[in-house]
Design a protein around this motif. Structure first.
Motif, short mmCIF file in Angstrom:
data_model
loop_
_atom_site.label_atom_id
_atom_site.label_comp_id
_atom_site.label_asym_id
_atom_site.label_seq_id
_atom_site.Cartn_x
_atom_site.Cartn_y
_atom_site.Cartn_z
N LEU A 196 6.37 2.53 8.82
CA LEU A 196 6.79 3.02 7.50
C LEU A 196 5.60 3.64 6.75
O LEU A 196 5.71 4.72 6.17
CB LEU A 196 7.37 1.86 6.67
CG LEU A 196 7.70 2.23 5.23
CD1 LEU A 196 8.99 3.04 5.16
CD2 LEU A 196 7.81 1.01 4.34
N ALA A 197 4.46 2.93 6.80
CA ALA A 197 3.27 3.42 6.09
C ALA A 197 2.85 4.79 6.63
O ALA A 197 2.55 5.71 5.86
CB ALA A 197 2.13 2.41 6.22
N LEU A 198 2.86 4.91 7.96
CA LEU A 198 2.44 6.18 8.58
C LEU A 198 3.41 7.30 8.21
O LEU A 198 2.98 8.40 7.82
CB LEU A 198 2.35 6.00 10.10
CG LEU A 198 1.84 7.21 10.88
CD1 LEU A 198 0.39 7.51 10.51
CD2 LEU A 198 1.95 6.97 12.39
N LEU A 199 4.69 7.00 8.34
CA LEU A 199 5.70 8.02 8.03
C LEU A 199 5.62 8.43 6.55
O LEU A 199 5.67 9.62 6.22
CB LEU A 199 7.09 7.47 8.36
CG LEU A 199 8.25 8.45 8.20
CD1 LEU A 199 8.10 9.61 9.17
CD2 LEU A 199 9.59 7.74 8.44
N ALA A 200 5.49 7.43 5.69
CA ALA A 200 5.41 7.73 4.25
C ALA A 200 4.17 8.55 3.94
O ALA A 200 4.22 9.48 3.11
CB ALA A 200 5.39 6.42 3.46
N GLY A 231 11.58 7.31 -3.95
CA GLY A 231 12.16 7.11 -2.61
C GLY A 231 11.20 6.37 -1.70
O GLY A 231 11.59 5.45 -0.97
N ILE A 232 9.93 6.73 -1.76
CA ILE A 232 8.93 6.06 -0.91
C ILE A 232 8.73 4.62 -1.39
O ILE A 232 8.70 3.69 -0.58
CB ILE A 232 7.60 6.84 -0.93
CG1 ILE A 232 7.77 8.16 -0.20
CG2 ILE A 232 6.49 6.01 -0.28
CD1 ILE A 232 6.53 9.01 -0.15
N GLY A 244 0.83 -1.21 0.00
CA GLY A 244 0.00 0.00 0.00
C GLY A 244 0.86 1.26 0.00
O GLY A 244 0.51 2.26 -0.64
N THR A 245 1.98 1.21 0.70
CA THR A 245 2.89 2.37 0.72
C THR A 245 3.43 2.63 -0.69
O THR A 245 3.50 3.78 -1.14
CB THR A 245 4.05 2.12 1.70
OG1 THR A 245 3.51 1.88 2.99
CG2 THR A 245 5.00 3.31 1.74
N ALA A 246 3.79 1.55 -1.38
CA ALA A 246 4.29 1.71 -2.76
C ALA A 246 3.18 2.24 -3.67
O ALA A 246 3.43 3.10 -4.52
CB ALA A 246 4.81 0.38 -3.28
N VAL A 247 1.97 1.73 -3.48
CA VAL A 247 0.84 2.20 -4.30
C VAL A 247 0.54 3.67 -4.00
O VAL A 247 0.24 4.46 -4.89
CB VAL A 247 -0.41 1.31 -4.07
CG1 VAL A 247 -1.62 1.86 -4.81
CG2 VAL A 247 -0.13 -0.12 -4.52
N MET A 248 0.68 4.04 -2.72
CA MET A 248 0.45 5.45 -2.35
C MET A 248 1.47 6.36 -3.05
O MET A 248 1.15 7.47 -3.47
CB MET A 248 0.56 5.61 -0.84
CG MET A 248 0.24 7.02 -0.37
SD MET A 248 0.92 7.34 1.24
CE MET A 248 2.66 7.34 0.87
#
Lengths: 309, 247
Positions: free
Chosen positions: A165-169, A215-216, A35-39
């Protein structure tokens, strides 16, 4: 769903961290990491109208580098994270230098081409990447600080790491989009010619946005091997980029948090329905069509779009 | 020294020669009207000066510097800013953000990855100043795309002014506006500080003759007259070619 409704997710995440079993914790970690990558893709698609079919190469490329560092150098959390971020940004820079000369269809094609070059590298450089077999035997992740070392390979640790990581990203992405460069990126989506006439180098803007998103995606890719315990060439294939776009559309383009919702939905359907039928992708396709028709702004922005007269 | 100096500008599209050797000078702070019938080459000249189109021959100098090879964005950062025939505001951004976007770039904060309080405050102050000047303070938080056509045209010019240009190229900024609205819009250009030089294209001749200190008349790719409004109005070639002998 408003962005601050995310606060509701915190107690849920806490409950999961406290009481969840290993399988569910790893599954939730996979959702958060993907999800972080998709975001990060949403920054490009939702704000800059830069639809990329090469984004998986940034995510997967970082995953390869992270896995190789862990396997061959026993690298801990911080080195793999930094290497993943650097890989994602570097690949995004290369991709951006090629693709930001164009927009729309040609941008899509150029990102596809650069992404497939990464795939070819991963697929054919057998001695390093394992070729079609990919990389297995990923060692346990640990955080090394000073002389001390903390294992982070447990499902709970990985889940908390992925959540952090998700929250920070997410916070970083929000900050980026609220900053001058983020506002200019939105403006470049709406009136690129006018923006150039005001003095902005639109290509530079798009390149910077790609590097930031890279980077994210790279940070997420760095953690992925430790949750999935395998990195294969499919992770950098264009079809993975297409899947990321599907996840984004399901959740809601341009919302950031919709990326996590869409990823969660996709992976839930994939994981649970695939145990009942081999044709789970048909169901995903059907779901996609229904959402595009009835919830065109994605799940997180419900509301029936009025038919145009 | 002239702010803008065009020498021998030529441009063709295939066999069609649209500009046939244009020489034109503009002084700092001057308001120059560029008039001519449809197809005379006005917009092509704008595109050449602003860098959106290369010239086949000739040179464009701005503040003493040859602009050859410079991108539109680089020219804009030097202070040469243009508008377009169609109003091009940023519809998904609030009115104030449309202006702040332009102001921030001038202040060196256009690409920042963080908010940067000083730049944000100065850009907001410039935006507020312009909105007050145009009587649009009440619309600051409205999405630009939700403004009626007339206000979008005003905003279009304000966005260009927010960048603090030295030379503003306005391509039919008053198109579709009522006469009083058009007069108010051009009046803004006289009151805004710092006042830029303005190269104005408009089809309302009364407006152009009333607002501009000098006029340049373009016909079939040639400048047939340049001078104060009275002498241009009295020029027989202008009357024949453009005004149809009615003036």
């Amino acid at each position: 769903m408003r962005a601050h409704a995310w606060l509701l997710c915190l107690p849920l995440a806490g409950l999961l961290a406290l009481f969840g079993g290993d399988y569910h914790l790893r599954f939730a970690a996979e959702i958060l990491i993907t999800g972080t990558a998709v975001m990060s893709l949403d920054i490009l698609v939702g704000q800059g109208r830069l639809v990329s079919l090469g984004h998986a190469a940034l995510f997967g490329g970082a995953a390869y580098v992270s896995a190789l560092l862990a396997i061959h150098a026993g690298a801990g959390l911080m080195p793999v994270l930094l290497a993943g971020i650097a890989t994602g940004m570097l690949l995004a820079l290369v991709m951006g230098l090629v693709a930001t000369r164009s927009v729309d269809l040609f941008f899509l094609i150029l990102t596809l081409v650069v992404g497939q070059m990464v795939y070819e590298l991963a697929f054919h450089w057998r001695t390093v990447t394992g070729g079609a077999d990919g990389l297995r035997g990923i060692p346990a992740l640990a955080l090394h600080l000073g002389g001390a070392s903390w294992p982070m390979s447990g499902a709970r640790s990985l889940f908390l790491l992925a959540a952090g990581l998700a929250l920070l990203a997410y916070l970083l992405a929000r900050s980026f989009l609220a900053a001058p460069i983020g506002r200019a990126l939105v403006a470049s989506r709406e009136q690129p010619v006018r923006l150039a006439a005001l003095g902005y180098e639109v290509r530079r803007l798009r390149l910077l946005a790609m590097v930031f998103a890279g980077g994210i995606a790279g940070a997420a890719g760095a953690l992925y091997p430790f949750v999935n315990l395998y990195v294969g060439p499919n992770l950098v294939h264009w079809s993975m980029s297409a899947t990321m776009i599907v996840m984004l559309v399901l959740g809601g383009v341009g919302t950031l948090h919709g990326a996590f919702v869409g990823t969660g939905l996709y992976l839930l359907v994939q994981t649970y329905l695939s145990s009942f039928t081999d044709r789970w992708q048909l169901l995903i396709g059907l779901l996609f069509v229904l959402i595009v028709i009835f919830l065109p702004d994605g799940i997180v922005r419900p509301g029936w779009r009025r038919r145009q007269a | 020294m002239n702010l803008l100096a065009l020498r021998g500008i030529r441009r063709s599209f295939g066999a069609l020669e649209v500009l046939r050797g244009i020489d034109l000078d503009m002084a700092e702070g001057e308001m120059l009207g560029l008039i001519g019938p449809n197809g005379a080459g006005k917009t092509t000249l704008f595109n050449l000066v602003s860098g959106f189109l290369p010239a086949d021959a000739g040179s464009v100098a701005f503040a003493g510097r040859d602009l050859q090879g410079l991108s539109p964005a680089a020219r804009a950062r030097m202070g040469l800013v243009r508008s377009f025939q169609k109003s091009l505001v940023f519809p998904g951004l609030p009115v104030v953000e449309n202006l702040a976007l332009a102001a921030r770039l001038r202040l060196g904060g256009g690409y920042r990855w963080w908010r940067g309080r000083a730049v944000a405050e100065e850009a907001a102050a410039r935006a507020t100043e312009l909105l007050d000047l145009a009587g649009l303070a009440g619309k600051a938080d409205t999405l630009a795309g939700a403004l009626p056509h007339g206000l979008q045209r005003v905003l279009d010019v304000l966005v260009a002014l927010a960048q603090r240009p030295r030379l503003l190229l306005l391509d039919e900024p008053t198109a579709g506006l009522a006469t009083d609205e058009a007069q108010r819009l051009l009046g803004l250009l006289r009151t805004v500080q710092p006042a830029p030089a303005v190269l104005l294209v408009a089809h309302d001749l009364d407006l152009v003759f009333g607002f501009c200190q000098r006029l340049a008349v373009l016909d079939l790719g040639r400048l047939i007259a340049v001078g104060p409004p009275d002498s241009v109005r009295a020029d027989p070639e202008v009357q024949r070619a453009y005004l149809g002998g009615l003036a």
